[in-house]
Enzyme design. Sequence first.
Site, PDB file in Angstrom:
ATOM      1  N   GLY A  45       0.785  -1.255   0.131  1.00 27.87           N
ATOM      2  CA  GLY A  45      -0.126   0.059  -0.360  1.00 27.87           C
ATOM      3  C   GLY A  45       0.861   1.332  -0.015  1.00 27.87           C
ATOM      4  N   GLN A  50       3.021   9.924   1.171  1.00 26.62           N
ATOM      5  CA  GLN A  50       4.378   9.208   1.297  1.00 26.62           C
ATOM      6  C   GLN A  50       5.220   9.780   0.153  1.00 26.62           C
ATOM      7  OE1 GLN A  50       2.390   5.519   2.093  1.00 26.62           O
ATOM      8  NE2 GLN A  50       4.147   5.402   3.462  1.00 26.62           N
ATOM      9  N   CYS A  92       5.335   0.395   7.557  1.00 27.56           N
ATOM     10  CA  CYS A  92       5.013   1.543   6.920  1.00 27.56           C
ATOM     11  C   CYS A  92       6.328   1.907   6.025  1.00 27.56           C
ATOM     12  CB  CYS A  92       4.605   2.476   7.803  1.00 27.56           C
ATOM     13  SG  CYS A  92       4.001   3.949   6.690  1.00 27.56           S
ATOM     14  N   LEU A  93       6.047   2.050   4.763  1.00 22.41           N
ATOM     15  CA  LEU A  93       7.190   2.409   3.915  1.00 22.41           C
ATOM     16  C   LEU A  93       8.058   3.824   4.418  1.00 22.41           C
ATOM     17  CD1 LEU A  93       6.063   1.445   0.350  1.00 22.41           C
ATOM     18  CD2 LEU A  93       7.530   0.405   1.657  1.00 22.41           C
ATOM     19  N   HIS A 134      -4.895   1.754   7.244  1.00 20.48           N
ATOM     20  CA  HIS A 134      -3.409   2.130   7.468  1.00 20.48           C
ATOM     21  C   HIS A 134      -3.323   3.394   6.203  1.00 20.48           C
ATOM     22  CE1 HIS A 134       0.910   1.958   8.160  1.00 20.48           C
ATOM     23  NE2 HIS A 134       1.046   2.620   7.008  1.00 20.48           N
ATOM     24  N   GLU A 135      -3.784   3.102   5.205  1.00 19.88           N
ATOM     25  CA  GLU A 135      -3.442   3.916   3.934  1.00 19.88           C
ATOM     26  C   GLU A 135      -4.530   5.091   4.076  1.00 19.88           C
ATOM     27  OE1 GLU A 135      -1.047   3.743   2.409  1.00 19.88           O
ATOM     28  OE2 GLU A 135      -0.469   1.421   2.985  1.00 19.88           O
ATOM     29  N   HIS A 138      -3.162   7.501   6.626  1.00 21.45           N
ATOM     30  CA  HIS A 138      -2.230   8.331   5.844  1.00 21.45           C
ATOM     31  C   HIS A 138      -2.624   9.418   5.255  1.00 21.45           C
ATOM     32  CE1 HIS A 138       1.796   6.501   5.948  1.00 21.45           C
ATOM     33  NE2 HIS A 138       1.511   5.546   5.503  1.00 21.45           N
TER      34      HIS A 138
END
Length: 169
Positions: A45, A50, A92-93, A134-135, A138
């Site tokens: 994701g 990000q 998380c990236l 989660h996304e 963001h």
Amino acid sequence: MIFPIVKYPEPVLQQPGEPVTEFDDALRAFVADMFETMYAAQGIGLAAPQVNRSRRITVVDLSNGKDPEKKMVLINPEIVERHGKIYEEEGCLSFPEIREKVVRAARVRVRAQDAHGKWFEVEGEELLSRCLQHEIDHLDGVLFIFRISGLKRDLALRRIRKMQRAGEW
Ligand code: NI
């Protein structure tokens, strides 16, 4: 085009994204670049903040590029139903190497627009449910590290500062 992924504590990660109103070729090209960036980073994701764009756009693919049917584009998404609870580890990236257990709804129904502006609904359970939450977090400027206990967060933030000092972040 592969974008650089911004890491915590970049301010863009903690701002709510702007809603998308123009569903044009530029948006679709941006979405394609988001997929390319996510696959290159081995993620499942990725949210626009990000890659330093404060907009309500996220892409999800639990197969990481192996199954074209798993590709999801969610623009201006909102969670319309939540059921149950799960407590699993997330990464998380924007937080390389940090993994923490987060409480999430076990099943969610999400309403969103596709890259042409058409509204649709999708339901997710387990991993997909967590990924969607989660996304979407963001896009609201909420990071998973702020969904864990203060004690665990302090430990994680201390680890991050240590990595920053060592030039590993
Ligand atoms: Ni993330």
